[in-house]
Design a protein around this motif. Structure first.
Motif, PDB file in Angstrom:
ATOM      1  N   ARG A 120      35.115  58.935   3.441  1.00  0.00           N
ATOM      2  CA  ARG A 120      35.477  60.125   2.199  1.00  0.00           C
ATOM      3  C   ARG A 120      35.210  61.159   2.661  1.00  0.00           C
ATOM      4  O   ARG A 120      34.349  61.467   3.369  1.00  0.00           O
ATOM      5  N   PHE A 121      36.155  62.020   2.323  1.00  0.00           N
ATOM      6  CA  PHE A 121      35.932  63.657   2.509  1.00  0.00           C
ATOM      7  C   PHE A 121      35.744  64.516   1.256  1.00  0.00           C
ATOM      8  O   PHE A 121      35.647  65.696   1.503  1.00  0.00           O
ATOM      9  N   TYR A 122      35.847  63.844   0.031  1.00  0.00           N
ATOM     10  CA  TYR A 122      35.614  64.533  -1.187  1.00  0.00           C
ATOM     11  C   TYR A 122      34.785  63.464  -1.990  1.00  0.00           C
ATOM     12  O   TYR A 122      34.703  62.669  -1.997  1.00  0.00           O
ATOM     13  N   GLY A 123      33.852  64.400  -2.921  1.00  0.00           N
ATOM     14  CA  GLY A 123      33.230  63.797  -3.879  1.00  0.00           C
ATOM     15  C   GLY A 123      31.889  63.121  -3.408  1.00  0.00           C
ATOM     16  O   GLY A 123      31.455  63.592  -2.433  1.00  0.00           O
TER      17      GLY A 123
ATOM     18  N   GLN B 106      42.251  42.753 -17.782  1.00  0.00           N
ATOM     19  CA  GLN B 106      42.283  43.107 -16.474  1.00  0.00           C
ATOM     20  C   GLN B 106      42.923  44.313 -16.321  1.00  0.00           C
ATOM     21  O   GLN B 106      43.659  44.423 -16.938  1.00  0.00           O
ATOM     22  N   LEU B 107      42.164  44.878 -14.985  1.00  0.00           N
ATOM     23  CA  LEU B 107      42.943  46.320 -14.573  1.00  0.00           C
ATOM     24  C   LEU B 107      44.396  45.633 -13.839  1.00  0.00           C
ATOM     25  O   LEU B 107      44.704  44.841 -13.300  1.00  0.00           O
ATOM     26  N   VAL B 108      45.292  46.670 -14.121  1.00  0.00           N
ATOM     27  CA  VAL B 108      46.544  46.502 -13.290  1.00  0.00           C
ATOM     28  C   VAL B 108      46.363  46.488 -11.774  1.00  0.00           C
ATOM     29  O   VAL B 108      45.524  47.243 -11.324  1.00  0.00           O
ATOM     30  N   ASP B 109      47.320  45.715 -11.104  1.00  0.00           N
ATOM     31  CA  ASP B 109      47.306  45.553  -9.729  1.00  0.00           C
ATOM     32  C   ASP B 109      48.514  45.976  -9.134  1.00  0.00           C
ATOM     33  O   ASP B 109      49.561  45.995  -9.787  1.00  0.00           O
TER      34      ASP B 109
ATOM     35  N   ILE C  99      41.319  49.860  -0.289  1.00  0.00           N
ATOM     36  CA  ILE C  99      40.644  51.180  -0.242  1.00  0.00           C
ATOM     37  C   ILE C  99      41.392  51.977  -1.564  1.00  0.00           C
ATOM     38  O   ILE C  99      40.804  52.672  -2.312  1.00  0.00           O
ATOM     39  N   ARG C 100      42.440  51.657  -1.839  1.00  0.00           N
ATOM     40  CA  ARG C 100      43.273  52.225  -2.845  1.00  0.00           C
ATOM     41  C   ARG C 100      42.637  51.761  -4.118  1.00  0.00           C
ATOM     42  O   ARG C 100      42.693  52.588  -5.291  1.00  0.00           O
ATOM     43  N   LYS C 101      42.382  50.641  -4.384  1.00  0.00           N
ATOM     44  CA  LYS C 101      41.977  49.986  -5.705  1.00  0.00           C
ATOM     45  C   LYS C 101      40.460  50.584  -5.978  1.00  0.00           C
ATOM     46  O   LYS C 101      40.169  51.109  -6.903  1.00  0.00           O
ATOM     47  N   ASP C 102      39.617  50.903  -4.724  1.00  0.00           N
ATOM     48  CA  ASP C 102      38.428  51.327  -4.799  1.00  0.00           C
ATOM     49  C   ASP C 102      38.519  52.723  -5.452  1.00  0.00           C
ATOM     50  O   ASP C 102      37.592  53.384  -6.264  1.00  0.00           O
TER      51      ASP C 102
ATOM     52  N   SER D 147      43.978  61.217  -3.728  1.00  0.00           N
ATOM     53  CA  SER D 147      44.850  61.093  -2.669  1.00  0.00           C
ATOM     54  C   SER D 147      44.360  61.338  -1.295  1.00  0.00           C
ATOM     55  O   SER D 147      44.695  60.477  -0.370  1.00  0.00           O
ATOM     56  N   SER D 148      43.419  62.570  -1.233  1.00  0.00           N
ATOM     57  CA  SER D 148      42.937  62.735   0.177  1.00  0.00           C
ATOM     58  C   SER D 148      42.027  61.815   0.748  1.00  0.00           C
ATOM     59  O   SER D 148      41.983  61.517   1.644  1.00  0.00           O
ATOM     60  N   ASN D 149      41.256  61.211  -0.277  1.00  0.00           N
ATOM     61  CA  ASN D 149      40.107  60.276   0.142  1.00  0.00           C
ATOM     62  C   ASN D 149      40.981  58.878   0.328  1.00  0.00           C
ATOM     63  O   ASN D 149      40.290  58.237   1.255  1.00  0.00           O
ATOM     64  N   ILE D 150      41.812  58.596  -0.204  1.00  0.00           N
ATOM     65  CA  ILE D 150      42.609  57.163   0.003  1.00  0.00           C
ATOM     66  C   ILE D 150      43.216  57.520   1.455  1.00  0.00           C
ATOM     67  O   ILE D 150      42.879  56.657   2.439  1.00  0.00           O
ATOM     68  N   VAL D 151      43.677  58.556   1.790  1.00  0.00           N
ATOM     69  CA  VAL D 151      44.242  58.790   3.140  1.00  0.00           C
ATOM     70  C   VAL D 151      43.266  58.825   4.271  1.00  0.00           C
ATOM     71  O   VAL D 151      43.340  58.113   5.398  1.00  0.00           O
ATOM     72  N   MET D 152      42.257  59.652   3.969  1.00  0.00           N
ATOM     73  CA  MET D 152      41.264  59.791   5.079  1.00  0.00           C
ATOM     74  C   MET D 152      40.497  58.454   5.141  1.00  0.00           C
ATOM     75  O   MET D 152      40.015  58.110   6.491  1.00  0.00           O
ATOM     76  N   ARG D 153      40.468  57.916   4.161  1.00  0.00           N
ATOM     77  CA  ARG D 153      39.579  56.554   4.480  1.00  0.00           C
ATOM     78  C   ARG D 153      40.528  55.562   5.279  1.00  0.00           C
ATOM     79  O   ARG D 153      40.136  54.649   6.197  1.00  0.00           O
TER      80      ARG D 153
END
Length: 497
Positions: free
Chosen positions: A190-193, A336-339, A145-148, A178-184
Motif C-alpha cells: 500500500r502507498f496511501y493511508g 451480505q456485502l455486494v460481490d 485485493i479489490r475487496k479488501d 484506486s491507487s492502493n488497489i493498483v499498487m498492491r
C-alpha cells in the motif's frame, strides 16, 4: 554579432512560418478557422477545457475540421460515422501515436504500449497486456485485493458517520482507493493511508504521480518548432528530470522484487520477472517498466475521477440513487456485502456507470492518433503525419445522437446492448488502440460504487446541487473535490462486527 545572428535566425523562422500559413493547400483538407497566425497557427483559439472549445468549433466548421497547432496539422473528429471510418477503413493507417516531448521523455522514447508506434514491438506489448496483465484470469487473481481495499474504505466512512450524517471529502478517498488497489496488484504494498511499509518510497511515488498528471495536463510545446528548439519555458527540462525520477523509481521496484523474492507473493512485477526468464528478447527491464506505467495510467486516476463523477451525479439525482439502492437490496440484500459476481445482475447500476462515462469520460479527447500515410475521412484528404483528435466528450453529448443529451438518465441503457452503441459511446477508445484496462475499470468502479450505495445513505451538504464544473488535468477531474454527507446503513453493523 551574436544578437544580429539571433535576429536573422528569428526573422527567417517567422518568414518561413508566415509563408507556410499564407500559401493555401491544393488538397481538399477539412474546413478550418480562417485566421491562422504565423508560428502558433490556431493555438490562440484553444481555451480550456479544450474539448469544450473543440465542440464549439465543430458546431461552426463541421464534425470533421482541421486546425494548425504550431507546425502540426490536426484534424478533429466528433461524429460516430467519421469515427467508424477512422477505425475500420483507416484503422492501421491511424494506429500510430504522435511523438512529443512528453512521450519522448516519459515513455522511454515512445516505446511503452500506449505510446509505441504500430508494428511488431507494439503487437508484442499488446499480447503481453491482453494475456498477462488485463486478462480475466489475471484480474480474478487480485479479487481479494479489490475487496479488501473497498472494505477499508467502508470501514473508514463508518467510523466517521456511524450514528448520523457526517461530511466527507470523497475525491481523496477515491484516489487512495484506486491507487492502493493498483499498487498492491503491481508491488504487493500500500502507498496511501495505513499500513504503508516504506514511507519514503510511498512519498516519492505520490509526488511522481502528481507531477506526471500536472505536466501531462499542460500544453506540450513540441508543435511550436521555435519553442521546441530553444525551450524558453523550461518545459522540456522539467519533463526530462521527471522522466529520470520516474525511471529510477520503477527500476527500484523491479530490483527490489528481483533481490527480495518472497514465497507465495503474487504481484504483477513478480509475474513479469518470471516471464523475463523465458522471453528475454521482448521482456527487458525497460519493457517491464513501461508495462507498469500502463497499469498505473489505466487503473488509478481514471478510475478515481469516474467514481467521483458517478457519486456527484447520484447526489444531484436522488431518485436515481434510490432506484440503485432498491435494486441492490432486491438482488443482493442487506445480509451480505455486494460481490463482483453480483455486478452483471445489477443492470441499473451498470446504466449509472455507462451514463457517467458518457457525460464525464476520463479521456474527453481520446489519446491522439497519427496518420502514417495519406488517407481520407468523411470525403476530406488527410495528409501523412496529421494528428487525429477524437472528441469523445462532444459525441457523448450530441443531441442528434442522444435524447436529452445532457440529462443523467441510466434508464436509457435498459434492455439495450451496449455493443450497439459502438462509435457513439467511446470512453475507452475504439479500434486496435482502445484502452486495455476497460475490464479492470468496470470491476473497481462497479464494486466500489455498489458497496457505497448498499452500505450508506447519501445526500448533498446543502440544498444546492453539486457543482459539476470540470477542472483542468489529464483525466478531466472535477473543478472542486466532492464533498458529501453520508450515514451508515444497518448492514454495516452486521458486516463489520
Amino acid at each position: 554579432m551574436e544578437n544580429l545572428m539571433l535576429y536573422l535566425f528569428l526573422s527567417l523562422i517567422i518568414f518561413i512560418s508566415a509563408l507556410k500559413f499564407l500559401v493555401k493547400p491544393s488538397i481538399n483538407l477539412p474546413p478550418s478557422p480562417p485566421f491562422s497566425l504565423p508560428i502558433i497557427g490556431h493555438l490562440y483559439l484553444l481555451k480550456r477545457p479544450i474539448h469544450q472549445t473543440l465542440q464549439k468549433l465543430s458546431k461552426k466548421y463541421g464534425h470533421v475540421f482541421s486546425l494548425r497547432l504550431g507546425s502540426q496539422l490536426v484534424v478533429v473528429v466528433s461524429s460516430p460515422s467519421a469515427v467508424k471510418e477512422c477505425f475500420t477503413v483507416n484503422d492501421i493507417t491511424l494506429a500510430n501515436r504522435p511523438q512529443t516531448n512528453i512521450t519522448k521523455h516519459l515513455t522511454y522514447n515512445n516505446t511503452i504500449f500506449s505510446a509505441s508506434s504500430y508494428g511488431d514491438h507494439w503487437r508484442d506489448l499488446r499480447r503481453i497486456s491482453t494475456i498477462e496483465i488485463f486478462s480475466t484470469t489475471r484480474l480474478n487473481m487480485f479479487l481479494e485485493i479489490r475487496k479488501d481495499e473497498i472494505k477499508r474504505l467502508l470501514g473508514k466512512l463508518c467510523g466517521i458517520s456511524s450514528d448520523d450524517f457526517a461530511s466527507v471529502e470523497m475525491g481523496s478517498m477515491f484516489s487512495k482507493l484506486s491507487s492502493n488497489i493498483v499498487m498492491r496488484m503491481v508491488t504487493g504494498k500500500r502507498f496511501y493511508g495505513e499500513d504503508v511499509l516504506d514511507a519514503e518510497q510511498a512519498k516519492e511515488f505520490r509526488d511522481i504521480v502528481k507531477q506526471v498528471m500536472e505536466n501531462c495536463g499542460s500544453y506540450d510545446s513540441s508543435s511550436i518548432l521555435l519553442l521546441n528548439w530553444i525551450d524558453i519555458t523550461g518545459y522540456e527540462k522539467r519533463i526530462i528530470e521527471l522522466g529520470q525520477r520516474n525511471d529510477q523509481f520503477l527500476q527500484g521496484l523491479i530490483d527490489e522484487h528481483r533481490n527480495q523474492k518472497e514465497e507465495g507473493r503474487n504481484t504483477m512485477i513478480d509475474h513479469l520477472l518470471s516471464l523475463q526468464e523465458s522471453q528475454l528478447d521482448c521482456m527487458s527491464d525497460q519493457v517491464i517498466k513501461g508495462l507498469i506505467m500502463v497499469i498505473l495510467l489505466a487503473g488509478t486516476d481514471t478510475v478515481a475521477v469516474t467514481m467521483e463523477w458517478a457519486l456527484s451525479h447520484l447526489l444531484n439525482n436522488p431518485d436515481v440513487l434510490n432506484n440503485a439502492r432498491i435494486e441492490l437490496d432486491s438482488i443482493v440484500g442487506q445480509g451480505q456485502l455486494v460481490d463482483e459476481s453480483d455486478l452483471s445482475k445489477l443492470s441499473y447500476l451498470q446504466g449509472i456507470i455507462y451514463e457517467t462515462l458518457r457525460l464525464n469520460p476520463a479521456a474527453p479527447l481520446l489519446v491522439p492518433h497519427y496518420a502514417s500515410k495519406n488517407c481520407s475521412i468523411a470525403g476530406y484528404e488527410i495528409p501523412r503525419d496529421t494528428m487525429i483528435l477524437i472528441n469523445a466528450w462532444a459525441i457523448h453529448r450530441d443531441p442528434n445522437i442522444w435524447e436529452d443529451a445532457t440529462t443523467f438518465e441510466p434508464k436509457r441503457y435498459k434492455n439495450r446492448n451496449v455493443d450497439e452503441l459502438l462509435y457513439k459511446l467511446i470512453p475507452f477508445g475504439v479500434g486496435r488502440r482502445a484502452c486495455p484496462g476497460v475490464g479492470m475499470a468496470h470491476r473497481v468502479v462497479g464494486l466500489a460504487l455498489a458497496s457505497l450505495i448498499q452500505c450508506f445513505e447519501w445526500k448533498r451538504v446543502n440544498r444546492e446541487l453539486v457543482d459539476m464544473a470540470e477542472g483542468v488535468g489529464l483525466t478531466m477531474p472535477r473543478a472542486h473535490p466532492l464533498q458529501a454527507m453520508c450515514k451508515s446503513r444497518p448492514i454495516m453493523e452486521r458486516v463489520f462486527i
